[in-house]
Design a protein around this motif. Structure first.
Motif, PDB file in Angstrom:
ATOM      1  N   UNK A  98      18.163  14.560  22.572  1.00  0.00           N
ATOM      2  CA  UNK A  98      18.930  15.625  22.706  1.00  0.00           C
ATOM      3  C   UNK A  98      20.102  15.355  21.565  1.00  0.00           C
ATOM      4  N   UNK A  99      20.063  14.290  20.705  1.00  0.00           N
ATOM      5  CA  UNK A  99      21.387  14.269  19.545  1.00  0.00           C
ATOM      6  C   UNK A  99      20.281  14.409  18.089  1.00  0.00           C
ATOM      7  N   UNK A 100      20.745  15.286  17.481  1.00  0.00           N
ATOM      8  CA  UNK A 100      20.083  15.382  16.177  1.00  0.00           C
ATOM      9  C   UNK A 100      20.582  14.230  15.402  1.00  0.00           C
ATOM     10  N   UNK A 101      19.597  13.625  14.455  1.00  0.00           N
ATOM     11  CA  UNK A 101      20.255  12.631  13.461  1.00  0.00           C
ATOM     12  C   UNK A 101      19.992  13.400  12.034  1.00  0.00           C
ATOM     13  N   UNK A 102      19.702  14.645  11.819  1.00  0.00           N
ATOM     14  CA  UNK A 102      19.803  15.468  10.750  1.00  0.00           C
ATOM     15  C   UNK A 102      21.252  15.739  10.454  1.00  0.00           C
ATOM     16  N   UNK A 103      21.998  14.871   9.981  1.00  0.00           N
ATOM     17  CA  UNK A 103      23.237  15.066   9.467  1.00  0.00           C
ATOM     18  C   UNK A 103      23.588  14.765   8.368  1.00  0.00           C
ATOM     19  N   UNK A 104      24.968  15.242   7.686  1.00  0.00           N
ATOM     20  CA  UNK A 104      25.367  15.197   6.536  1.00  0.00           C
ATOM     21  C   UNK A 104      26.110  13.807   6.162  1.00  0.00           C
ATOM     22  N   UNK A 105      26.275  13.543   5.033  1.00  0.00           N
ATOM     23  CA  UNK A 105      26.896  12.405   4.629  1.00  0.00           C
ATOM     24  C   UNK A 105      28.239  12.091   5.443  1.00  0.00           C
ATOM     25  N   UNK A 106      29.168  13.210   5.363  1.00  0.00           N
ATOM     26  CA  UNK A 106      30.174  13.159   6.046  1.00  0.00           C
ATOM     27  C   UNK A 106      30.248  12.702   7.644  1.00  0.00           C
TER      28      UNK A 106
ATOM     29  N   UNK B 243      22.764   4.265   0.787  1.00  0.00           N
ATOM     30  CA  UNK B 243      22.449   5.035   2.041  1.00  0.00           C
ATOM     31  C   UNK B 243      22.263   6.508   1.381  1.00  0.00           C
ATOM     32  N   UNK B 244      21.477   7.293   1.926  1.00  0.00           N
ATOM     33  CA  UNK B 244      21.085   8.571   1.591  1.00  0.00           C
ATOM     34  C   UNK B 244      21.115   9.599   2.814  1.00  0.00           C
ATOM     35  N   UNK B 245      21.551  10.547   2.666  1.00  0.00           N
ATOM     36  CA  UNK B 245      21.414  11.701   3.803  1.00  0.00           C
ATOM     37  C   UNK B 245      20.891  12.758   2.996  1.00  0.00           C
ATOM     38  N   UNK B 246      20.580  14.088   3.868  1.00  0.00           N
ATOM     39  CA  UNK B 246      19.977  15.432   3.366  1.00  0.00           C
ATOM     40  C   UNK B 246      20.850  16.028   2.035  1.00  0.00           C
ATOM     41  N   UNK B 247      21.994  15.765   2.143  1.00  0.00           N
ATOM     42  CA  UNK B 247      22.993  16.262   1.262  1.00  0.00           C
ATOM     43  C   UNK B 247      23.422  15.513   0.251  1.00  0.00           C
TER      44      UNK B 247
ATOM     45  N   UNK C 266      15.327   5.830  -4.534  1.00  0.00           N
ATOM     46  CA  UNK C 266      14.373   5.749  -5.972  1.00  0.00           C
ATOM     47  C   UNK C 266      13.386   6.566  -6.015  1.00  0.00           C
ATOM     48  N   UNK C 267      13.457   7.579  -5.107  1.00  0.00           N
ATOM     49  CA  UNK C 267      12.262   8.402  -5.118  1.00  0.00           C
ATOM     50  C   UNK C 267      12.581   9.495  -5.955  1.00  0.00           C
ATOM     51  N   UNK C 268      11.644  10.168  -6.577  1.00  0.00           N
ATOM     52  CA  UNK C 268      11.868  11.287  -7.548  1.00  0.00           C
ATOM     53  C   UNK C 268      12.490  12.454  -6.857  1.00  0.00           C
ATOM     54  N   UNK C 269      12.099  12.594  -5.522  1.00  0.00           N
ATOM     55  CA  UNK C 269      12.954  13.848  -5.072  1.00  0.00           C
ATOM     56  C   UNK C 269      13.981  13.026  -4.068  1.00  0.00           C
ATOM     57  N   UNK C 270      14.281  13.727  -2.755  1.00  0.00           N
ATOM     58  CA  UNK C 270      15.105  13.211  -2.010  1.00  0.00           C
ATOM     59  C   UNK C 270      14.420  12.771  -0.389  1.00  0.00           C
ATOM     60  N   UNK C 271      14.257  11.505  -0.337  1.00  0.00           N
ATOM     61  CA  UNK C 271      13.610  11.184   0.713  1.00  0.00           C
ATOM     62  C   UNK C 271      14.395  11.710   2.150  1.00  0.00           C
ATOM     63  N   UNK C 272      15.468  11.807   2.038  1.00  0.00           N
ATOM     64  CA  UNK C 272      16.269  12.173   3.301  1.00  0.00           C
ATOM     65  C   UNK C 272      16.099  13.670   3.572  1.00  0.00           C
ATOM     66  N   UNK C 273      15.726  14.369   2.492  1.00  0.00           N
ATOM     67  CA  UNK C 273      15.796  15.870   2.847  1.00  0.00           C
ATOM     68  C   UNK C 273      14.372  16.230   2.823  1.00  0.00           C
ATOM     69  N   UNK C 274      13.209  15.362   2.850  1.00  0.00           N
ATOM     70  CA  UNK C 274      11.774  15.794   3.074  1.00  0.00           C
ATOM     71  C   UNK C 274      11.553  16.372   4.470  1.00  0.00           C
ATOM     72  N   UNK C 275      10.877  17.416   4.703  1.00  0.00           N
ATOM     73  CA  UNK C 275      10.723  18.224   6.145  1.00  0.00           C
ATOM     74  C   UNK C 275      10.069  17.328   6.965  1.00  0.00           C
TER      75      UNK C 275
END
Length: 426
Positions: A261-269, A359-363, A368-377
């Motif tokens: 019920x609670x999404x964990x796809x959240x911003x840094x803030x 710590x990383x978030x989608x935004x 250390x990944x070439x992309x952003x792990x937190x933003x991967x689909x």
């Protein structure tokens, strides 16, 4: 037609032979007599025509006289019209002269143009009328309030009086502040000695501020549930879930998920301040985790419960995170014990070891990944990623997406019912 009538009037009348009839000597059958009779008839006809012509002549004379009268009237009208035309010509010449004079006066033309522009501007400025109306209303209001000026004068005198009193008051307060500072300096040593002689638990109990769930546990609270704590050391409180049973009790839940019920796809803030509800699913907030673990020896307890009721856990003896300036970097130390098997500290693959990671978030990408792990689909969530992970509990709840919740013990989220991350100071 008039000329035809005149011609008939003056046309000569034929001579008629009347001798035979007058003398009485005639032969009824003679040709001469017949001609004379015919002539007599013609004379009668001519007489009738003459009579008619006489009447016509009289009528024509009247008509001619009327025409003559009309001509006289027209002549008089023409004379009057000529006088009017002459007057109009003089007036026109005068107007032309005035126009020429105005055309020669360039200054006047410029003034007229200026006035026209001003009039146009005033017409265009629709707000001017409103401003004038507003000012008029204000003027009327002020005019009606005859005591306003007296009130202003009284208030001004009060302000001047207060200003003088404030100056004197500032001088008095300055002396009082100096006196208080002297007393504080004399007693500060005694205050420090008093605090050092009291335990942290006693101070918190007196102020009724509980830093974490262990403080509640030490005060005799043994029922698991939602409590209010003050990890920031002041009266600002947050709600958390306290586990008063596991491994002796007193654990503060920094993460809890019992449904999707609670999404964990959240911003840094959002990860910084926390989100969700402690009685169901929530993240306590990275600032709060930092406050709970800084300067203290704390442990981390991770548990995953499957839908069949089986619960796996892993206990790390050392756990803390730095503040936001250091991107909430993770410190994790052993020994690690439990049934989940270590998938965060010593995984056997340096790309998956998480101690020391930011710590990383989608935004905000800090891995250390070439992309952003937190933003991967296939991830979409905040965590201490390396390249990328072998353990991750904040992924999307969907079983079709949630792979490797905790490798290799729990390889898919299909069977996961609940997760928790608990911290407790030693």
């Amino acid at each position: 037609m008039m000329f035809s009538i005149l011609f008939l009037l003056f046309m000569p009348i034929p001579q008629v032979r009347t001798g035979s009839l007058l003398t009485g000597t005639y032969d009824p059958n003679s040709t001469a007599l017949i001609n004379e009779i015919r002539d007599i008839k013609e004379i009668d006809v001519l007489r009738q025509i003459i009579n008619q012509e006489t009447l016509i002549r009289v009528a024509v004379v009247k008509d001619v006289q009327a025409v003559v009268d009309d001509l006289s009237s027209v002549k008089r009208s023409m004379a009057s019209s000529e006088t009017m035309v002459s007057t109009l010509q003089q007036t026109l010449e005068s107007l032309k002269s005035q126009v020429d004079s105005l055309n020669r006066d360039n200054t006047l033309a410029q003034k007229v143009e200026t006035l026209q522009r001003q009039v146009y501007t005033l017409r265009q400025d629709k707000t001017l009328e409103k401003r004038v109306e507003t000012l008029e209303r204000q003027v009327n209001t002020l005019s009606q309030d005859k005591a306003l000026q007296r009130k202003v004068e009284i208030l001004q005198r009060k302000v001047d009086s207060l200003t003088e009193e404030q100056i004197r008051e500032k001088e008095n307060w300055h002396e009082k502040i100096q006196e208080i500072e002297q007393k504080f300096n004399r007693n500060i040593t005694e205050v420090y000695e008093l605090l050092n002689n009291r335990t942290l638990e006693t101070i918190i109990k007196d102020f009724k501020l509980y830093v974490d769930c262990k403080h509640y546990y030490l005060q005799g609270q043994t029922q698991s549930g939602v409590y209010r704590i003050s990890p920031f050391g002041n009266e600002s409180q947050i709600e958390v879930y306290c586990d008063m049973v596991t491994e002796g009790g007193g654990w503060t839940a920094i993460q809890k998920r019992v449904s999707g019920s609670e999404s964990f796809d959240r911003t840094w803030a959002e990860y910084k301040n926390g989100f969700g509800f402690p009685d169901d699913s929530y993240w306590i907030g990275n600032d709060a985790i930092h406050q709970l673990t800084k300067g203290r020896n704390s442990s981390l307890y991770v548990s995953i419960t499957l839908k069949n009721g089986t619960t796996f856990y892993e206990l790390y003896q050392q756990f803390s995170i730095n503040d936001e300036a250091d991107n909430y970097s993770l410190f994790l130390g052993g020994p690690a014990t439990g049934t989940l098997v270590d998938s965060m500290l010593h995984t056997g693959n340096s790309d998956y070891n998480l101690s020391g990671m930011s710590f990383s978030t989608p935004d905000r990408d800090n891995d250390r990944y070439s992309g952003n792990c937190a933003a991967l689909s296939t991830i979409r969530g905040g965590w201490w990623f390396n390249n990328c992970h072998a353990a991750f509990l904040n992924i999307q709840w969907s079983p079709a997406v949630w792979s490797w919740p905790w490798w290799p013990t729990v390889r898919s989220g299909t069977d996961v019912k609940e997760t928790m991350m608990l911290v407790r100071r030693h």
